[in-house]
Write a protein that holds these residues in place. Structure first.
Motif, PDB file in Angstrom:
ATOM      1  N   GLU A 129       1.353  26.689 -28.233  1.00  0.00           N
ATOM      2  CA  GLU A 129       1.283  26.509 -26.790  1.00  0.00           C
ATOM      3  C   GLU A 129       2.274  27.424 -26.079  1.00  0.00           C
ATOM      4  OE1 GLU A 129       1.900  22.487 -25.681  1.00  0.00           O
ATOM      5  OE2 GLU A 129       0.111  21.740 -26.699  1.00  0.00           O
ATOM      6  N   ALA A 162       0.718  13.401 -17.108  1.00  0.00           N
ATOM      7  CA  ALA A 162       0.684  11.977 -17.437  1.00  0.00           C
ATOM      8  C   ALA A 162       1.982  11.270 -17.068  1.00  0.00           C
ATOM      9  CB  ALA A 162       0.397  11.791 -18.927  1.00  0.00           C
ATOM     10  N   ARG A 191      -8.369  27.695 -27.075  1.00  0.00           N
ATOM     11  CA  ARG A 191      -8.560  26.348 -27.598  1.00  0.00           C
ATOM     12  C   ARG A 191     -10.046  25.959 -27.533  1.00  0.00           C
ATOM     13  NH1 ARG A 191      -5.841  21.305 -28.079  1.00  0.00           N
ATOM     14  NH2 ARG A 191      -4.080  22.548 -28.803  1.00  0.00           N
ATOM     15  N   ALA A 240      -0.813  18.598 -19.957  1.00  0.00           N
ATOM     16  CA  ALA A 240      -1.412  17.277 -19.805  1.00  0.00           C
ATOM     17  C   ALA A 240      -0.350  16.181 -19.891  1.00  0.00           C
ATOM     18  CB  ALA A 240      -2.490  17.056 -20.857  1.00  0.00           C
ATOM     19  N   ARG A 241       0.610  16.358 -20.784  1.00  0.00           N
ATOM     20  CA  ARG A 241       1.669  15.351 -20.912  1.00  0.00           C
ATOM     21  C   ARG A 241       2.560  15.344 -19.675  1.00  0.00           C
ATOM     22  NH1 ARG A 241       1.365  17.332 -26.275  1.00  0.00           N
ATOM     23  NH2 ARG A 241       3.101  18.781 -25.947  1.00  0.00           N
ATOM     24  N   ASP A 287      -9.954  14.682 -24.010  1.00  0.00           N
ATOM     25  CA  ASP A 287      -9.311  14.697 -25.327  1.00  0.00           C
ATOM     26  C   ASP A 287      -8.258  15.783 -25.452  1.00  0.00           C
ATOM     27  OD1 ASP A 287     -11.066  16.768 -25.156  1.00  0.00           O
ATOM     28  OD2 ASP A 287     -12.107  16.383 -27.050  1.00  0.00           O
ATOM     29  N   GLU A 288      -7.790  16.303 -24.333  1.00  0.00           N
ATOM     30  CA  GLU A 288      -6.800  17.370 -24.380  1.00  0.00           C
ATOM     31  C   GLU A 288      -5.398  16.802 -24.529  1.00  0.00           C
ATOM     32  OE1 GLU A 288      -5.979  20.352 -25.341  1.00  0.00           O
ATOM     33  OE2 GLU A 288      -7.333  21.284 -23.882  1.00  0.00           O
ATOM     34  N   ASP A 289      -4.669  17.299 -25.512  1.00  0.00           N
ATOM     35  CA  ASP A 289      -3.280  16.912 -25.709  1.00  0.00           C
ATOM     36  C   ASP A 289      -2.461  18.182 -25.739  1.00  0.00           C
ATOM     37  OD1 ASP A 289      -0.900  15.659 -26.257  1.00  0.00           O
ATOM     38  OD2 ASP A 289      -1.283  15.510 -28.414  1.00  0.00           O
ATOM     39  N   CYS A 290      -1.777  18.452 -24.654  1.00  0.00           N
ATOM     40  CA  CYS A 290      -0.945  19.642 -24.563  1.00  0.00           C
ATOM     41  C   CYS A 290       0.204  19.333 -23.616  1.00  0.00           C
ATOM     42  CB  CYS A 290      -1.757  20.848 -24.074  1.00  0.00           C
ATOM     43  SG  CYS A 290      -2.365  20.693 -22.377  1.00  0.00           S
TER      44      CYS A 290
END
Length: 233
Positions: free
Chosen positions: A121, A159, A105, A155-156, A149-152
């Protein structure tokens, strides 16, 4: 482990520490050139350098990622070689697969003209239902994914469980596991819903004080501070 294997492992650890020290210097000074891995000769020395880049993962190019500056051509070439030289094997641990994905990435972001292959992913279901100590450990291993700015999927997952990550941070500090504490602290800088009673800023100060002589700890703490300061904007 044979003496030869032990010696090789020690050399690799030293190379990783040296590379991490360069990244820390670059993050502190803003001079991304100082993060470049030392030039390696052919043969074993080159293999050792590439292995060190692979161990550090996407964080080997963290100054370029956070400071928004292009990597040096040689630095980028070494990073790409490490990605190509050490793909995850069959049955690789999820953290290994995700670390490799993070490196790919990073290449897509910093060298989009040479991006190749799918960006699918890896599986992240192993994080579902993980106890908070396990979750914190896994997230610390994958702290290179803790980017603004990572959206994977990883990371979710983080969160969704800020309180659990905060508990893991406290546990790591109490156990004097500074690397895990620093990695967890880096994630916490990105998460909403972190308890104010945690005192994250003071916690990071303490981790840096106690473990900051280890460049792998210093790297995570510095990344956390840059994220909190919004230096990536």
């Amino acid at each position: 482990m044979t003496m030869e294997q032990s010696g090789t492992s020690s050399l690799l650890q030293d190379a990783v520490q040296e590379l991490a020290s360069g990244v820390v210097s670059a993050l502190r000074s803003g001079d991304h050139a100082r993060a470049a891995a030392p030039a390696a000769a052919d043969g074993g020395a080159k293999d050792l350098t590439l292995a060190a880049v692979r161990v550090l993962g996407a964080d080997a190019l963290l100054p370029s990622t956070l400071l928004r500056v292009p990597p040096l051509p040689d630095e980028l070439a070494r990073f790409r070689q490490a990605v190509e030289a050490y793909p995850p094997g069959a049955g690789a641990a999820p953290t290994v697969a995700w670390s490799h994905w993070a490196m790919r990435r990073t290449l897509r972001r910093l060298d989009p003209g040479r991006a190749d292959g799918p960006d699918e992913e890896p599986d992240a279901t192993w994080l579902e239902g993980a106890t908070w100590p396990v979750l914190t450990h896994q997230l610390a291993v994958l702290a290179a994914l803790a980017l603004p700015d990572e959206d994977c999927a990883v990371a979710r997952a983080a969160a969704q469980r800020p309180v659990d990550v905060a508990r893991g941070f406290v546990r790591a500090v109490r156990r004097r596991d500074w690397r895990q504490a620093a990695g967890a602290g880096r994630w916490l800088t990105l998460l909403e819903g972190v308890p104010r009673t945690l005192g994250l800023e003071n916690g990071l100060d303490f981790v840096e004080l106690m473990g900051g002589q280890d460049p792998l700890v210093a790297l995570q703490v510095r990344a956390a501070r840059l994220t909190r300061a919004g230096a990536f904007v």
